[in-house]
Structure formats: structure tokens, C-alpha cells
Design a protein around this motif. Structure first.
Motif, mmCIF file in Angstrom:
data_model
loop_
_atom_site.group_PDB
_atom_site.id
_atom_site.type_symbol
_atom_site.label_atom_id
_atom_site.label_comp_id
_atom_site.label_asym_id
_atom_site.label_seq_id
_atom_site.Cartn_x
_atom_site.Cartn_y
_atom_site.Cartn_z
ATOM 1 N N THR A 1 0.795 -1.358 -0.081
ATOM 2 C CA THR A 1 0.114 0.101 0.005
ATOM 3 C C THR A 1 1.380 0.799 -0.218
ATOM 4 O O THR A 1 0.975 2.098 -0.935
ATOM 5 C CB THR A 1 -1.388 -0.719 0.967
ATOM 6 N N ILE A 2 1.992 1.886 0.607
ATOM 7 C CA ILE A 2 2.629 2.547 0.432
ATOM 8 C C ILE A 2 3.574 2.354 -0.817
ATOM 9 O O ILE A 2 3.840 4.272 -1.258
ATOM 10 C CB ILE A 2 3.871 2.298 1.757
ATOM 11 N N LEU B 1 -0.178 8.283 1.135
ATOM 12 C CA LEU B 1 0.279 7.040 1.452
ATOM 13 C C LEU B 1 1.520 6.967 2.199
ATOM 14 O O LEU B 1 2.671 7.151 1.333
ATOM 15 C CB LEU B 1 0.145 6.150 0.382
ATOM 16 N N GLY B 2 1.655 6.457 3.194
ATOM 17 C CA GLY B 2 2.684 6.086 3.987
ATOM 18 C C GLY B 2 2.341 5.649 5.466
ATOM 19 O O GLY B 2 1.161 5.009 5.582
ATOM 20 N N PHE B 3 3.303 5.611 6.629
ATOM 21 C CA PHE B 3 2.317 5.149 7.660
ATOM 22 C C PHE B 3 1.537 5.589 8.480
ATOM 23 O O PHE B 3 0.337 4.942 8.823
ATOM 24 C CB PHE B 3 3.721 5.300 8.306
ATOM 25 N N TYR B 4 1.431 6.949 7.929
ATOM 26 C CA TYR B 4 -0.047 7.886 7.748
ATOM 27 C C TYR B 4 -0.374 8.287 6.526
ATOM 28 O O TYR B 4 0.276 9.095 5.833
ATOM 29 C CB TYR B 4 0.708 8.610 8.815
ATOM 30 N N CYS B 5 -1.179 7.903 6.722
ATOM 31 C CA CYS B 5 -2.059 8.056 5.117
ATOM 32 C C CYS B 5 -3.005 9.377 4.924
ATOM 33 O O CYS B 5 -3.917 9.570 6.529
ATOM 34 C CB CYS B 5 -2.444 6.982 4.749
ATOM 35 N N PRO C 1 -3.800 6.033 10.957
ATOM 36 C CA PRO C 1 -2.756 4.120 10.437
ATOM 37 C C PRO C 1 -2.561 3.927 9.511
ATOM 38 O O PRO C 1 -3.398 3.366 8.723
ATOM 39 C CB PRO C 1 -2.077 4.026 11.757
ATOM 40 N N ILE C 2 -1.426 2.954 8.849
ATOM 41 C CA ILE C 2 -1.471 2.452 7.672
ATOM 42 C C ILE C 2 -2.390 1.180 7.203
ATOM 43 O O ILE C 2 -2.627 0.073 6.955
ATOM 44 C CB ILE C 2 -0.347 1.931 7.127
ATOM 45 N N ARG C 3 -2.237 0.337 9.071
ATOM 46 C CA ARG C 3 -2.663 -0.407 9.137
ATOM 47 C C ARG C 3 -4.638 -0.909 9.474
ATOM 48 O O ARG C 3 -5.433 -1.578 8.769
ATOM 49 C CB ARG C 3 -2.833 -1.093 10.717
ATOM 50 N N VAL D 1 -5.725 1.236 7.174
ATOM 51 C CA VAL D 1 -6.512 1.466 5.815
ATOM 52 C C VAL D 1 -6.631 0.171 4.849
ATOM 53 O O VAL D 1 -6.914 0.505 4.036
ATOM 54 C CB VAL D 1 -5.339 2.474 5.158
ATOM 55 N N ILE D 2 -5.652 -1.463 5.568
ATOM 56 C CA ILE D 2 -5.332 -2.284 5.125
ATOM 57 C C ILE D 2 -6.366 -2.078 5.319
ATOM 58 O O ILE D 2 -7.450 -2.439 6.076
ATOM 59 C CB ILE D 2 -4.561 -3.037 5.476
ATOM 60 N N GLY D 3 -7.186 -3.176 3.865
ATOM 61 C CA GLY D 3 -8.539 -3.580 3.361
ATOM 62 C C GLY D 3 -10.326 -3.094 2.806
ATOM 63 O O GLY D 3 -10.690 -2.947 2.796
ATOM 64 N N LEU D 4 -9.619 -1.103 3.117
ATOM 65 C CA LEU D 4 -10.085 -0.644 2.075
ATOM 66 C C LEU D 4 -9.762 -1.210 0.700
ATOM 67 O O LEU D 4 -9.144 -1.531 0.202
ATOM 68 C CB LEU D 4 -9.874 1.262 2.647
ATOM 69 N N ARG D 5 -11.093 0.059 0.183
ATOM 70 C CA ARG D 5 -11.166 -0.078 -1.596
ATOM 71 C C ARG D 5 -11.118 1.039 -1.963
ATOM 72 O O ARG D 5 -11.801 2.259 -1.505
ATOM 73 C CB ARG D 5 -12.130 -0.947 -2.169
ATOM 74 N N SER D 6 -10.500 2.000 -2.824
ATOM 75 C CA SER D 6 -10.537 3.065 -3.270
ATOM 76 C C SER D 6 -10.995 3.045 -5.599
ATOM 77 O O SER D 6 -10.537 2.258 -6.101
ATOM 78 C CB SER D 6 -9.226 4.133 -3.479
ATOM 79 N N ARG D 7 -11.113 3.493 -5.732
ATOM 80 C CA ARG D 7 -11.728 3.926 -7.235
ATOM 81 C C ARG D 7 -10.883 5.267 -8.036
ATOM 82 O O ARG D 7 -10.860 6.108 -6.822
ATOM 83 C CB ARG D 7 -12.865 3.675 -7.175
#
Length: 563
Positions: free
Chosen positions: A334-335, A359-363, A378-380, A382-388
Motif C-alpha cells: 500500500t505504501i 500514502l505512508g505509515f500515516y495516510c 495509520p496504515i493498518r 487503511v488495509i482492507g479498504l478499497r478506492s476507485r
């Protein structure tokens, strides 16, 4: 004071005397119960003896028949009956021994239990309470089975008595032929045997039931005994192992904290990398020593089952820890802008659309219509989300600051403050309303600052029906437009329409549609009142009547006699 001492002594003597009398009464009651149980068992044994003698005679007779039999079929049938009689005799003797000793016969000849599997032992350790609950219900289950057997034998006894009563209704043997009399006598003896058997079984079962009910301990006592037995064995070993782990772990953490407090490396403003690595190594060693201490306790206690289970759990934890690398790999992806969330795309968080800025350790996320606010996660998370990807002319929010909105509950006002958490609405007159973002969006805000329409209605009397669809709409359009232009600037009045809507119950109704620019959104309520006022003035000018709701009453004609 002497009186108090005397009262205290009297109370102590009274309690002691009560305890003694209670124990004496309890012993007497126990002796009475034992005598009653002994008499009941002797009566049940006496009922079993005739049944045993009858079965032995029957088996001897069948053995004699076996010697006289000529065909193989007869021999096979007689041998089968002899086997059944022999099993029945063993059962009766077992009942007599059980009634005499008070111990079930099958408890002495119990087969050795098969070796338990590791899964079963594991369940014994992890779920001792459930095992004790199952064992605690063994007594009630046995009592329930005895009651069911008693009910079955009572039914059989009733059938036997009914059959014998029917046999007494046949004519005497002199009136019957020899063969018929012989057959009927065999049937009568058969049912007498069955009745005797049913009576003996009933007495034996009732005696066993009474004995089980007297010996059956309560559910609480059984559960308490099982739990105490667990804690004297595996439970105690497990508790000592956990205490050893916690003791070594806490002492190690305390020593490590003291070393950090006095270490010159940790007193620097920027802690060196090798110091952080040493801290990590110290934490790992503390965990390893604590685990080794808990296993050592199990080893010295000789509990090989818990030791094996603990070893398996530790090995499984080490193997499963390798899978923990996968979430970090996803964060790295993701980063690097290679994951499911990418920079410059649109994403929904808590029901609000956001643009992915960084996008980084803090997005960082930003909504163009929410001002300069930046949402950092925090990046953890954001994991599991979806963008378009973004689409052209895609709205980011229904309104912006300083916009005038009309909510579905009728509230009308100006957006004073707009943040990612709340909306502050300024109403006419100066009052303010605050909404959380989800509540605000649930009210479907209508943004009037981009243009809006006022839709209202007006009605005239049916006396003007002839000009209702021709002259009246034209006059209303000209008059309303002139009044609106006088109230606001001409360029803010986009259009005015008057259309005949319907012929109502008491009026001819018109739909008045007026479109305005967003510059006059503040004057929405004023302009709606201007339209109604202008309609009334035009009615007065042209002599049109304004109807009101009417109710027509029909009076019934009274009969001639009442008139």
C-alpha cells in the motif's frame, strides 16, 4: 456486664443443645431409613426366589424335551429357549446379589477402559467443568431409566392380569375336549409365569429406585466434588505453571526497566538503533525464560500431559507467527501505491467520500468541499479498504460553507461550519443547529445556493369557471412576475409558470412554479409569501372570489304524523 455474660452463656448452651438434639434426630432418622431399606430389599429378594425356581424348573423341562426331540428343527428351537432361560436365570441371580449387597453386579465385572486419545485428554484438561457436569447428571439419568423400566413392567403386569381374567371366562375342562383343555392350560400357565415375572421385576426395580434416590447426591455437591478434584490434580499444576510464567516475566520486565533507567544509551535524545535492537532482544529473552519456567514446573510436577500440550501450543504459535508477515507485506504494498488504495483516487470512510492525498505509515485524505481539513489514518486501518478512480463532475459533498440548505424535516438555514465530524446550521433569526455528519446526510439536504424552485398552489371560486383555463393563468403569470421582480433583481427570477392543476371540491386550483437563482436563496420564504399575497391582490383587482371549505347539510322531511 454479669447479665450479658449470663445471656451469652444461655445462648451458647441453647445452641449446643440444639446441635446435639439435631444430630441425634438425624442419626435416628438415618437408622430408620436403613431399616426400611433393609426390609424393602428382603421383600424384593423374596419376590425373586419363586421366579428363579420357576425358571430353573422350566429349563430342566426343556432339557428333558431336548433329549426326546427327533428333528433338528425341534432341537434348534429348544436349544434357543434353553439359552434364553439360562440368561434369564443369570439376570435373576444378579438382581438378588445386587439387592443383597447394594452394589450393581456389573460394576465389579466392568471391562477395563480403552486407552484415551490425545484429543480426548486435551478436552479433559481444557473443559473440566463440562466433564463434571456430565458426570453430575449420571445419577438422575439412572433414576430416569429405572422409572421408565418400572413403567414398562407395570404395563406388562396389567396385560398379564387382563389375559388371566379373560382365561377365567372359559367353560370348565369337562365341557371342552382334552386337546382344547391342554392348550388352554398351557396358555394359562404361560401368563401366570409372565405375571410372576412382572411382579418380581417390579419389586426389584422399585427397590433399586428407592436405593438410588436415597444414595443420589445433589447436583451442587456433585459439581463441587468434581471441581475440587480437578483443582487437586491438573488444575493445580496448571495454576502453578501460570504463576511461574507471570513471576519470571514480571521480574524480568522490572529488571529491564531498571537497566533502561540507568543506561547511558537510553539517556540520549536520539536512542541509537543498536540500543533499540538490544531492547527487542531483552524482551524476547524475558519471554523465553518465562515460558521455560512454566514448562519446568510441569516437568517437576510429573504432568506429562500438560507438558505435551504446552509444547504443542508453543510449536503451533511459532509456526503461525510466520503468517504475521503477510499483513506487513500488504502495508508495504500500500505504501508503494500498489495496493487496493491508491493515491489520487476516491475512497469512502464513515460514509464520506475522500480523495487519497498521500500514502505512508500515516495516510492523508482530503475532501475538497470540507475545507482544509486533512484526515490522517495509520496504515493498518487503511488495509482492507478499497478506492476507485475519480469521475468527472462527481460531487464530494451535498453543500459547502455559506450555502443555504433545506432539510427533509423542514429546517432551513445557512451552513455556518462544515467539518468532517459535524455541520453547524445558522437559521433565520440567529439560532444554530448542530448535526453529526451521518445525521445530516440522513436528512437529505437540498442545496438552494445553486438554484431552486418554489412550488405552491392557489384556488378561485367556481363562478369564474368560464375563464379559468384561459384568462386567469395569464393574468396570474404577469402579476406574479411583476411582483417578484419588484422584490428581487430581474436576473434572479428565472421563470414563472401558472398551470391549471385540478377542479377541487370547492375551488379551481392552480399550480404556481417559480424558479430562482441561488443568489436569493436566503429570501426563499419571503418570495413564497410574495406569491400568495400577489394572488390575493389579483383576485381583489379582477373581482375573483376565493372559496372556502363548505359543508352541505340535507335535512330529512319528517313523517306526516310528526308534522
Amino acid at each position: 456486664m454479669p447479665r450479658l455474660r449470663l445471656r451469652f452463656l444461655v445462648c451458647c448452651l441453647t445452641l449446643s443443645l440444639g446441635a446435639v438434639l439435631s444430630s441425634v434426630a438425624q442419626e435416628a432418622r438415618q437408622e430408620t431409613q436403613e431399616e426400611s431399606a433393609t426390609r424393602r430389599n428382603l421383600s424384593a429378594i423374596e419376590a425373586q426366589l419363586p421366579l428363579l425356581e420357576q425358571e430353573q424348573k422350566s429349563m430342566a423341562a426343556r432339557r428333558a424335551d431336548l433329549e426326546k426331540s427327533l428333528t433338528d428343527e425341534e432341537k434348534t428351537e429348544i436349544e434357543r429357549e434353553i439359552t434364553e432361560k439360562r440368561a434369564r436365570i443369570r439376570e435373576i441371580r444378579a438382581n438378588i446379589r445386587s439387592l443383597a449387597s447394594g452394589v450393581p453386579e456389573d460394576s465389579w465385572a466392568r471391562e477395563p477402559s480403552a486407552p484415551r486419545t490425545l484429543n480426548e485428554e486435551f478436552q479433559d484438561v481444557l473443559s473440566p467443568i463440562l466433564e463434571q457436569l456430565r458426570s453430575a447428571t449420571s445419577g438422575p439419568r439412572e433414576i430416569s431409566e429405572l422409572r421408565e423400566d418400572i413403567t414398562n413392567w407395570e404395563t406388562r403386569l396389567t396385560l398379564a392380569q387382563r389375559a388371566l381374567e379373560r382365561m377365567t371366562g372359559y367353560p370348565p375342562d369337562e365341557q371342552l375336549g382334552p386337546e382344547m383343555a391342554t392348550q388352554l392350560e398351557e396358555v394359562r400357565k404361560l401368563w401366570e409365569t409372565r405375571r410372576t415375572e412382572a411382579k418380581g421385576e417390579l419389586e426389584a426395580l422399585q427397590a433399586r429406585l428407592a436405593e438410588r434416590e436415597n444414595d443420589n447426591e445433589g447436583f451442587v455437591e456433585s459439581l463441587s466434588r468434581g471441581v475440587s478434584g480437578f483443582w487437586r490434580g491438573k488444575g493445580l499444576n496448571l495454576l502453578l505453571s501460570i504463576l511461574a510464567f507471570l513471576g519470571v516475566f514480571l521480574i524480568g520486565r522490572r529488571l529491564h526497566a531498571l537497566l533502561r533507567r540507568h543506561s547511558p544509551l537510553h539517556k540520549r535524545e536520539n536512542v541509537p538503533v543498536y540500543a533499540r535492537l538490544l531492547d527487542l532482544l531483552a524482551g524476547l529473552l524475558i519471554g523465553l525464560f518465562a515460558t521455560f519456567a512454566s514448562l519446568l514446573v510441569l516437568y517437576f510436577r510429573g504432568d506429562w500431559l500438560l507438558l505435551s500440550i504446552a509444547t504443542i501450543v508453543i510449536a503451533a504459535t511459532v509456526i503461525a507467527s510466520r503468517n504475521s508477515i503477510l499483513p506487513y507485506a500488504e502495508q508495504i504494498r500500500t505504501i508503494l501505491n500498489l495496493g487496493s488504495v491508491r493515491e489520487g483516487e476516491r475512497i469512502f470512510i464513515d460514509g464520506i467520500p475522500w480523495k487519497v492525498e498521500t500514502l505512508g505509515f500515516y495516510c492523508g485524505f482530503r475532501n475538497p468541499q470540507l475545507g482544509d481539513f486533512v484526515l490522517r489514518l495509520p496504515i493498518r486501518e487503511v488495509i482492507g479498504l478499497r478506492s476507485r478512480p475519480l469521475q468527472r463532475k462527481e460531487p464530494w459533498f451535498p453543500c459547502s460553507e455559506d450555502d443555504w440548505v433545506l432539510l427533509s424535516d423542514g429546517v432551513f438555514g445557512k451552513i455556518l461550519t462544515l467539518t468532517p465530524e459535524c455541520v453547524v446550521l445558522l437559521q433565520l433569526g440567529g439560532s444554530r443547529r448542530q448535526y453529526a455528519i451521518p445525521d445530516f446526510l440522513a436528512l437529505a439536504p437540498e442545496n438552494l445556493s445553486k438554484g431552486y424552485r418554489i412550488s405552491t398552489s392557489f384556488g378561485i371560486d367556481y363562478n369564474h369557471q368560464a375563464i379559468a383555463t384561459t384568462e386567469v393563468p395569464e393574468i396570474l403569470v404577469r402579476g406574479i412576475h411583476r411582483a417578484l421582480v419588484a422584490s428581487v433583481e430581474r436576473e434572479n427570477v428565472k421563470s414563472v409558470k401558472v398551470e391549471f392543476r385540478s377542479a377541487g371540491a370547492s375551488s379551481l386550483d392552480y399550480a404556481i412554479l417559480a424558479d430562482f437563482s441561488g443568489e436569493v436563496a436566503r429570501s426563499r420564504n419571503i418570495l413564497e409569501r410574495v406569491i400568495q399575497r400577489t394572488c390575493v391582490e389579483l383576485c381583489n383587482e379582477h373581482g375573483w372570489g376565493i372559496p372556502f371549505t363548505q359543508i352541505t347539510l340535507h335535512q330529512a322531511t319528517p313523517p306526516p304524523s310528526e308534522a
